[in-house]
Design a protein around this motif. Structure first.
Motif, PDB file in Angstrom:
ATOM      1  N   VAL A 203       4.530   4.906  -3.059  1.00  0.00           N
ATOM      2  CA  VAL A 203       3.590   4.223  -3.955  1.00  0.00           C
ATOM      3  C   VAL A 203       3.503   2.738  -3.606  1.00  0.00           C
ATOM      4  O   VAL A 203       2.594   2.038  -4.071  1.00  0.00           O
ATOM      5  N   PHE A 204       4.440   2.266  -2.802  1.00  0.00           N
ATOM      6  CA  PHE A 204       4.429   0.865  -2.373  1.00  0.00           C
ATOM      7  C   PHE A 204       3.691   0.671  -1.051  1.00  0.00           C
ATOM      8  O   PHE A 204       3.617  -0.455  -0.553  1.00  0.00           O
ATOM      9  N   ARG A 205       3.158   1.755  -0.496  1.00  0.00           N
ATOM     10  CA  ARG A 205       2.459   1.679   0.782  1.00  0.00           C
ATOM     11  C   ARG A 205       1.356   0.623   0.730  1.00  0.00           C
ATOM     12  O   ARG A 205       0.450   0.674  -0.118  1.00  0.00           O
ATOM     13  N   ASP A 206       1.439  -0.377   1.605  1.00  0.00           N
ATOM     14  CA  ASP A 206       0.456  -1.476   1.703  1.00  0.00           C
ATOM     15  C   ASP A 206       0.363  -2.316   0.422  1.00  0.00           C
ATOM     16  O   ASP A 206      -0.591  -3.076   0.245  1.00  0.00           O
ATOM     17  N   ARG A 207       1.317  -2.164  -0.465  1.00  0.00           N
ATOM     18  CA  ARG A 207       1.282  -2.927  -1.714  1.00  0.00           C
ATOM     19  C   ARG A 207       2.262  -4.105  -1.716  1.00  0.00           C
ATOM     20  O   ARG A 207       2.269  -4.903  -2.652  1.00  0.00           O
ATOM     21  N   ILE A 208       3.111  -4.215  -0.698  1.00  0.00           N
ATOM     22  CA  ILE A 208       4.027  -5.339  -0.575  1.00  0.00           C
ATOM     23  C   ILE A 208       3.574  -6.164   0.615  1.00  0.00           C
ATOM     24  O   ILE A 208       3.519  -5.668   1.740  1.00  0.00           O
ATOM     25  N   VAL A 209       3.226  -7.426   0.384  1.00  0.00           N
ATOM     26  CA  VAL A 209       2.683  -8.257   1.453  1.00  0.00           C
ATOM     27  C   VAL A 209       3.711  -9.293   1.892  1.00  0.00           C
ATOM     28  O   VAL A 209       4.476  -9.824   1.093  1.00  0.00           O
ATOM     29  N   VAL A 210       3.705  -9.569   3.184  1.00  0.00           N
ATOM     30  CA  VAL A 210       4.676 -10.492   3.774  1.00  0.00           C
ATOM     31  C   VAL A 210       4.066 -11.856   4.042  1.00  0.00           C
ATOM     32  O   VAL A 210       4.674 -12.887   3.763  1.00  0.00           O
ATOM     33  N   ILE A 211       2.875 -11.889   4.589  1.00  0.00           N
ATOM     34  CA  ILE A 211       2.264 -13.158   4.989  1.00  0.00           C
ATOM     35  C   ILE A 211       1.180 -13.615   4.021  1.00  0.00           C
ATOM     36  O   ILE A 211       1.178 -14.742   3.550  1.00  0.00           O
ATOM     37  N   SER A 212       0.250 -12.745   3.692  1.00  0.00           N
ATOM     38  CA  SER A 212      -0.880 -13.120   2.837  1.00  0.00           C
ATOM     39  C   SER A 212      -0.485 -13.180   1.369  1.00  0.00           C
ATOM     40  O   SER A 212       0.599 -12.732   0.983  1.00  0.00           O
ATOM     41  N   SER A 213      -1.362 -13.719   0.553  1.00  0.00           N
ATOM     42  CA  SER A 213      -1.134 -13.755  -0.885  1.00  0.00           C
ATOM     43  C   SER A 213      -1.469 -12.392  -1.482  1.00  0.00           C
ATOM     44  O   SER A 213      -2.466 -11.772  -1.097  1.00  0.00           O
ATOM     45  N   PRO A 214      -0.660 -11.903  -2.411  1.00  0.00           N
ATOM     46  CA  PRO A 214      -0.901 -10.574  -2.988  1.00  0.00           C
ATOM     47  C   PRO A 214      -2.143 -10.562  -3.875  1.00  0.00           C
ATOM     48  O   PRO A 214      -2.442 -11.551  -4.545  1.00  0.00           O
ATOM     49  N   ARG A 215      -2.870  -9.457  -3.866  1.00  0.00           N
ATOM     50  CA  ARG A 215      -4.009  -9.281  -4.763  1.00  0.00           C
ATOM     51  C   ARG A 215      -3.475  -8.952  -6.151  1.00  0.00           C
ATOM     52  O   ARG A 215      -2.646  -8.052  -6.314  1.00  0.00           O
ATOM     53  N   ARG A 216      -3.967  -9.657  -7.160  1.00  0.00           N
ATOM     54  CA  ARG A 216      -3.471  -9.494  -8.514  1.00  0.00           C
ATOM     55  C   ARG A 216      -3.647  -8.053  -8.992  1.00  0.00           C
ATOM     56  O   ARG A 216      -4.723  -7.482  -8.921  1.00  0.00           O
ATOM     57  N   GLY A 217      -2.540  -7.489  -9.470  1.00  0.00           N
ATOM     58  CA  GLY A 217      -2.603  -6.163 -10.056  1.00  0.00           C
ATOM     59  C   GLY A 217      -2.609  -5.022  -9.071  1.00  0.00           C
ATOM     60  O   GLY A 217      -2.677  -3.865  -9.475  1.00  0.00           O
ATOM     61  N   SER A 218      -2.546  -5.319  -7.767  1.00  0.00           N
ATOM     62  CA  SER A 218      -2.515  -4.225  -6.798  1.00  0.00           C
ATOM     63  C   SER A 218      -1.483  -4.452  -5.702  1.00  0.00           C
ATOM     64  O   SER A 218      -1.179  -3.523  -4.952  1.00  0.00           O
ATOM     65  N   GLN A 219      -0.943  -5.664  -5.617  1.00  0.00           N
ATOM     66  CA  GLN A 219       0.044  -5.954  -4.590  1.00  0.00           C
ATOM     67  C   GLN A 219       1.152  -6.867  -5.114  1.00  0.00           C
ATOM     68  O   GLN A 219       0.960  -7.609  -6.090  1.00  0.00           O
TER      69      GLN A 219
END
Length: 358
Positions: A203-219
């Motif tokens: 469920v965390f697939r592509d939802r944890i970001v390392v470099i970019s800023s996370p999209r609110r409510g989805s990452q």
């Protein structure tokens, strides 16, 4: 002996009794020329001045000097580690001899002002007084206006983009040598995050970001993930410390997967509270109780077990969390809401009589 203040906010005044000549190279960028040279910390500290900003005075532009930051940098220098970052100065009345590659800094008070690097310089100066004087890289502008100095200070400290903390966590595994327990915990949490964000069925697939800023409510940012998960895998006191990396990863994955199954409507919202800072913080804050309860009752921790436990409060109102603000206090309050509802649901289950219709 009086206790050293945590910070120093007074102006630091320096000067030269006789002119100082240093070998330097000129560099021109756009309309500006500056000079690059090397100087030992003891000498550099002796003649530079630092104009610190004061809460009650409209003067100066430097932040106050943090003694804790200085002490940390002193230990770094004394351990033999390099300080390659340059010290940025504004020199007054300096002249350059192009034939001999010499920059001459005149005698006097306030002939050089620190624009950037005061903590590094203060640490190098302290280390020099304790017998370890190092050479520092210096970049110096000559006869520039105060407004230009302030502009440089603002650009470096606000507009210049720093390395994301998330990237540092991602690179931790490449550092050699012994690590402190908290560093080990951070590295392990980062490993779990990287495994989950790449796992096809997570469920965390592509939802944890390392470099970019996370999209609110989805990452989530890996920084936020590590902040909350690291205490769980701390090698000395973490509740998951006895499990392998693969098992820890599976436990966290099942926990959130069960959450998705128990609250499908909330999960499908465009701004999923579970991937917002307060939601992730609250859910992880109740993890230990949930893990302990489920594992004690089932002897396992499958997503269906987690879903069954969370389903007891399927009508929980997550909208109330939006009024709590942000920060650790808000996460604690939100987690307490979950605990109370779960406790009521468990108490109701225990008090409701069962009928054997077999």
């Amino acid at each position: 002996m009086a206790k050293q203040p945590a910070k120093q906010s007074e102006k630091k005044t320096g000067g030269l009794e006789i002119p100082l000549k240093v070998k330097a190279l000129p560099i021109t960028q756009g309309a500006h020329t500056f000079f690059v040279f090397v100087l030992d910390a003891k000498t550099l500290w002796s003649f530079v001045s630092i104009s610190r900003r004061h809460d009650e005075k409209d003067e100066g532009y430097q932040r106050v000097l943090s003694n804790s930051r200085v002490d940390s940098a002193v230990k770094f220098i004394q351990s033999g580690e390099p300080i390659p970052n340059s010290i940025l100065l504004a020199l007054e009345g300096a002249t350059y001899d192009a034939d001999n590659f010499e920059l001459e800094i005149p005698a006097g008070t306030d002939v050089g002002w620190v624009i950037d690097g005061q903590h590094r310089l203060a640490a190098a100066h302290t280390a020099s007084e304790e017998g370890k004087d190092i050479e520092l890289c210096v970049v110096a502008f000559v006869d520039v206006e105060l407004t230009f100095q302030i502009s440089q200070f603002i650009t470096i400290n606000r507009e210049a983009k720093g390395v994301p903390t998330s990237l540092l966590y991602d690179l931790l595994k490449h550092l050699p040598g012994e690590r402190k327990p908290v560093e080990i915990a951070n590295e392990r949490a980062a490993e779990i995050a990287n495994s989950l964000r790449k796992k096809e069925d997570s469920v965390f697939r592509d939802r944890i970001v390392v470099i970019s800023s996370p999209r609110r409510g989805s990452q989530l940012s890996i920084t936020n993930f590590v902040r909350k998960v690291a205490p769980l895998v701390h090698p000395e006191r973490g509740s998951l410390r006895v499990w392998t990396l693969k098992e820890q990863t599976g436990i966290i994955d099942n926990y959130y997967d069960g959450l998705k199954e128990a609250f499908p409507e909330q999960w499908d919202l465009s701004e999923n509270i579970f991937f917002q800072t307060i939601g992730f913080g609250a859910i992880i804050n109740v993890f230990e109780e949930m893990f302990s309860s489920v594992f004690a009752a089932k002897g396992r921790f499958r997503k269906s077990d987690v879903a069954e436990e969370f389903a007891k409060i399927s009508g929980f109102d997550f909208k109330q969390w939006s009024s709590y603000g942000s920060g650790n206090k808000a996460e604690i309050q939100a987690a307490q809401d979950l605990r109370l509802d779960l406790a009521r649901a468990r108490a109701l289950d225990e008090s409701t009589p069962s009928i054997d219709l077999g």
